[in-house]
Design an enzyme around this catalytic site. Structure first.
Site, PDB file in Angstrom:
ATOM      1  N   TYR A  21       0.714  -1.130  -0.068  1.00  0.00           N
ATOM      2  CA  TYR A  21      -0.058  -0.037   0.269  1.00  0.00           C
ATOM      3  C   TYR A  21       1.030   1.377   0.090  1.00  0.00           C
ATOM      4  O   TYR A  21       0.733   2.358  -0.787  1.00  0.00           O
ATOM      5  CB  TYR A  21      -0.735  -0.022   1.233  1.00  0.00           C
TER       6      TYR A  21
ATOM      7  N   HIS B 208     -10.547  -0.748   9.686  1.00  0.00           N
ATOM      8  CA  HIS B 208      -9.540  -0.231  10.559  1.00  0.00           C
ATOM      9  C   HIS B 208     -10.107  -0.181  11.782  1.00  0.00           C
ATOM     10  O   HIS B 208     -11.308  -0.576  12.186  1.00  0.00           O
ATOM     11  CB  HIS B 208      -9.536   1.362  10.085  1.00  0.00           C
TER      12      HIS B 208
HETATM   13  P1  NAP Z   1     -13.262   3.032   1.765  1.00  0.00           P
HETATM   14  O1  NAP Z   1     -14.423   3.577   2.564  1.00  0.00           O
HETATM   15  O2  NAP Z   1     -13.006   1.583   1.711  1.00  0.00           O
HETATM   16  O3  NAP Z   1     -13.952   3.600   0.115  1.00  0.00           O
HETATM   17  C1  NAP Z   1     -13.166   3.196  -1.028  1.00  0.00           C
HETATM   18  C2  NAP Z   1     -13.782   3.610  -1.999  1.00  0.00           C
HETATM   19  O4  NAP Z   1     -13.079   3.523  -3.213  1.00  0.00           O
HETATM   20  C3  NAP Z   1     -15.124   3.494  -2.451  1.00  0.00           C
HETATM   21  O5  NAP Z   1     -15.753   4.465  -2.601  1.00  0.00           O
HETATM   22  C4  NAP Z   1     -14.792   2.269  -3.371  1.00  0.00           C
HETATM   23  O6  NAP Z   1     -16.317   2.080  -4.168  1.00  0.00           O
HETATM   24  C5  NAP Z   1     -13.979   2.926  -4.335  1.00  0.00           C
HETATM   25  N1  NAP Z   1     -13.203   1.942  -4.938  1.00  0.00           N
HETATM   26  C6  NAP Z   1     -12.329   0.841  -4.557  1.00  0.00           C
HETATM   27  N2  NAP Z   1     -11.966   0.352  -5.331  1.00  0.00           N
HETATM   28  C7  NAP Z   1     -12.570   0.479  -6.638  1.00  0.00           C
HETATM   29  C8  NAP Z   1     -12.500   0.245  -7.930  1.00  0.00           C
HETATM   30  N3  NAP Z   1     -11.649  -0.702  -8.552  1.00  0.00           N
HETATM   31  N4  NAP Z   1     -13.051   1.236  -8.870  1.00  0.00           N
HETATM   32  C9  NAP Z   1     -13.846   2.273  -8.612  1.00  0.00           C
HETATM   33  N5  NAP Z   1     -13.832   2.441  -7.358  1.00  0.00           N
HETATM   34  C10 NAP Z   1     -13.236   1.876  -6.490  1.00  0.00           C
HETATM   35  O7  NAP Z   1     -12.183   3.869   1.918  1.00  0.00           O
HETATM   36  P2  NAP Z   1     -11.808   5.446   2.382  1.00  0.00           P
HETATM   37  O8  NAP Z   1     -11.407   5.008   3.894  1.00  0.00           O
HETATM   38  O9  NAP Z   1     -12.926   6.245   2.251  1.00  0.00           O
HETATM   39  O10 NAP Z   1     -10.466   5.919   1.949  1.00  0.00           O
HETATM   40  C11 NAP Z   1     -10.421   6.675   0.943  1.00  0.00           C
HETATM   41  C12 NAP Z   1      -9.028   7.442   0.620  1.00  0.00           C
HETATM   42  O11 NAP Z   1      -8.508   7.891   1.899  1.00  0.00           O
HETATM   43  C13 NAP Z   1      -8.329   6.279   0.141  1.00  0.00           C
HETATM   44  O12 NAP Z   1      -7.247   6.712  -0.877  1.00  0.00           O
HETATM   45  C14 NAP Z   1      -7.445   5.768   1.367  1.00  0.00           C
HETATM   46  O13 NAP Z   1      -6.167   5.251   1.062  1.00  0.00           O
HETATM   47  C15 NAP Z   1      -7.198   7.201   2.018  1.00  0.00           C
HETATM   48  N6  NAP Z   1      -7.136   7.063   3.599  1.00  0.00           N
HETATM   49  C16 NAP Z   1      -8.011   6.365   4.331  1.00  0.00           C
HETATM   50  C17 NAP Z   1      -7.466   6.321   5.619  1.00  0.00           C
HETATM   51  C18 NAP Z   1      -8.622   5.611   6.532  1.00  0.00           C
HETATM   52  O14 NAP Z   1      -8.225   5.610   7.846  1.00  0.00           O
HETATM   53  N7  NAP Z   1      -9.862   5.324   6.183  1.00  0.00           N
HETATM   54  C19 NAP Z   1      -6.616   6.778   6.152  1.00  0.00           C
HETATM   55  C20 NAP Z   1      -5.589   7.592   5.332  1.00  0.00           C
HETATM   56  C21 NAP Z   1      -5.779   7.608   3.928  1.00  0.00           C
HETATM   57  P3  NAP Z   1     -17.350   1.200  -3.818  1.00  0.00           P
HETATM   58  O15 NAP Z   1     -17.387   1.085  -2.224  1.00  0.00           O
HETATM   59  O16 NAP Z   1     -18.604   1.668  -4.281  1.00  0.00           O
HETATM   60  O17 NAP Z   1     -16.974  -0.265  -4.055  1.00  0.00           O
HETATM   61  P1  GDP Z   2      -3.086   1.175  11.021  1.00  0.00           P
HETATM   62  O1  GDP Z   2      -3.352   2.339  11.822  1.00  0.00           O
HETATM   63  O2  GDP Z   2      -2.603   1.369   9.804  1.00  0.00           O
HETATM   64  O3  GDP Z   2      -2.102   0.207  11.980  1.00  0.00           O
HETATM   65  O4  GDP Z   2      -4.201   0.327  10.988  1.00  0.00           O
HETATM   66  P2  GDP Z   2      -5.590  -0.008  11.874  1.00  0.00           P
HETATM   67  O5  GDP Z   2      -6.713   1.047  11.837  1.00  0.00           O
HETATM   68  O6  GDP Z   2      -6.063  -1.448  11.621  1.00  0.00           O
HETATM   69  O7  GDP Z   2      -5.167   0.047  13.448  1.00  0.00           O
HETATM   70  C1  GDP Z   2      -4.538  -1.164  13.726  1.00  0.00           C
HETATM   71  C2  GDP Z   2      -4.074  -1.209  15.451  1.00  0.00           C
HETATM   72  O8  GDP Z   2      -5.208  -1.132  16.080  1.00  0.00           O
HETATM   73  C3  GDP Z   2      -3.070  -2.171  15.924  1.00  0.00           C
HETATM   74  O9  GDP Z   2      -2.424  -1.835  16.907  1.00  0.00           O
HETATM   75  C4  GDP Z   2      -4.155  -3.130  16.154  1.00  0.00           C
HETATM   76  O10 GDP Z   2      -3.422  -4.300  17.198  1.00  0.00           O
HETATM   77  C5  GDP Z   2      -5.077  -2.431  16.827  1.00  0.00           C
HETATM   78  N1  GDP Z   2      -6.542  -3.112  16.947  1.00  0.00           N
HETATM   79  C6  GDP Z   2      -7.045  -3.351  18.033  1.00  0.00           C
HETATM   80  N2  GDP Z   2      -8.429  -4.069  17.525  1.00  0.00           N
HETATM   81  C7  GDP Z   2      -8.373  -3.727  16.568  1.00  0.00           C
HETATM   82  C8  GDP Z   2      -9.391  -4.243  15.451  1.00  0.00           C
HETATM   83  O11 GDP Z   2     -10.744  -4.797  15.912  1.00  0.00           O
HETATM   84  N3  GDP Z   2      -9.088  -4.094  14.259  1.00  0.00           N
HETATM   85  C9  GDP Z   2      -8.032  -3.682  13.715  1.00  0.00           C
HETATM   86  N4  GDP Z   2      -8.144  -3.355  12.458  1.00  0.00           N
HETATM   87  N5  GDP Z   2      -7.136  -3.257  14.330  1.00  0.00           N
HETATM   88  C10 GDP Z   2      -7.160  -3.299  15.757  1.00  0.00           C
END
Ligand code: NAP
Ligand code: GDP
Length: 331
Positions: free
Chosen positions: A148, A196
């Protein structure tokens, strides 16, 4: 060139803003803020049902159809620590393919500004804290999410190369990125194995309460994370789109003082559910990276009046959303 535009960009009703990943956690938060603030322009929130972005012809069809003037590229193959460790080939291939396709279409179709999404997970593992935007490529990432991480780092490089090419070819297109820390909020993926930590813990606490069982937290509970409410991240992203003109990425995160341990957030979730059973730490499960403390200094220097949603309020909003939408939530 200054990092900030002299005048913020003013969207008009002729503008089309295409948001990839528009059905996900971050995309839904952007939609929420766009509606709340009644922003002008046509906003298109794409999900994978609208087209598979790993497929160049599907991407081109979307650009032909919508003719976007701005693109917020949020789509990605995403997951928590455990999914990252188990699906590395997909994390690399799917993300690189999506990113290459979207950025090449943005350039080919003359999108004025494209903002892509990186993550603080993708910084080097061995690094001086707090992490700042300029340290993205200075060492290898943590082994648990290297696929990733390299895909996101190449997205940053591709943005740099397209900017260079645009200058050389006298084109208006510009590319930049934001770097969020751990996000959470309504519409998250509450799947326990693949999601997550915060949505995973919320789902586990819900099940423990329903089943009268223990609330299991994976790992030692000691790792530290900066959790950012998705609505706050969306406001920062939209601010970046309208005000920021540098190509350097910009961090989206809470301050270093607001970093929390997994144990602390598990306790907040327990409180939000009024769960009175036992909370157990399963230390047979991985802790992942101990911390990845990031600096919000750049964002606050450029956008000093930004107001964060208090953590407990945002947790309550998210838990309430999960309870209200239990049947249809991703889980
Ligand atoms: P998410 O809830 O899993 O949503 C992912 C999105 O990407 C959904 O709209 C999904 O569409 C779309 N997608 C995935 N595969 C696809 C494909 N092959 N073609 C078209 N669309 C596709 O993720 P998120 O957490 O909102 O993440 C959004 C951005 O933030 C990402 O770039 C991620 O790397 C970044 N980010 C997230 C976090 C976090 O903690 N969540 C932290 C840092 C950065 P469908 O649902 O319709 O399939
Ligand atoms: P990261 O922040 O990218 O490492 O990803 P996560 O959002 O998955 O967070 C991971 C951290 O949360 C690690 O320290 C895991 O051991 C802890 N953790 C505790 N319970 C959970 C759970 O139910 N799901 C996940 N994804 N992580 C957990």
């Amino acid at each position: 060139m200054s990092e900030l535009r002299v005048q913020p960009l003013v969207l008009t009703d002729q503008d089309v803003v295409l948001v990839t990943g528009g059905t996900g956690l971050f995309g839904k938060a952007v939609e929420h803020v766009v509606k709340q603030d009644n922003l002008p322009g046509s906003w298109v929130f794409l999900g994978s049902k609208d087209g598979d972005l790993r497929d160049l012809s599907a991407c081109k069809a979307l650009f032909e159809k919508y003719k976007p003037t701005y693109v917020l590229h949020l789509a990605a193959f995403v997951g928590g620590l455990f999914k990252n460790m188990n699906f590395k080939v997909s994390f690399w291939l799917d993300n690189v393919n999506m990113n290459n396709n979207i950025l090449s279409c943005c350039y080919e179709y003359g999108v004025k500004k494209t903002i892509s999404c990186l993550s603080t997970c993708v910084f080097p593992d061995k690094i001086e804290y707090p992490i700042t935007e300029d340290k993205l490529h200075v060492g290898p990432p943590h082994f648990s999410n290297d696929a990733y991480a390299y895909a996101k780092r190449m997205l940053d490089m591709l943005s740099v190369w397209y900017n260079e090419q645009a200058v050389r070819e006298g084109k208006e297109s510009r590319f930049s990125s934001v770097i969020p820390t751990n996000l959470y909020g309504p519409h998250d993926n509450f799947n326990v194995e693949n999601g997550h930590v915060l949505p995973g813990l919320m789902h586990k606490c819900y099940k423990a309460q329903k089943g009268g069982s223990d609330f299991i937290v994976y790992g030692s509970g000691k790792p530290l994370r900066q959790f950012l409410f998705s609505h706050d991240a969306a406001r920062m992203l939209l601010w970046t789109m309208l005000n920021y003109q540098s190509q350097e990425p910009i961090m989206l995160c809470v301050s270093e003082e607001d970093e929390k341990s997994i144990g602390q957030v598990a306790q907040s979730i327990k409180d939000a559910f009024n769960f009175s059973g036992n909370m157990i730490f399963d230390t047979s499960k991985a802790d992942g990276q101990f911390k990845k403390t990031a600096s919000n200094a750049k964002m606050l220097r450029l956008n000093p009046t930004f107001k964060y949603t208090p953590f407990d309020e945002a947790i309550k909003t998210t838990v309430q959303w999960f309870l209200d939408n239990y049947e249809t939530a991703r889980k």
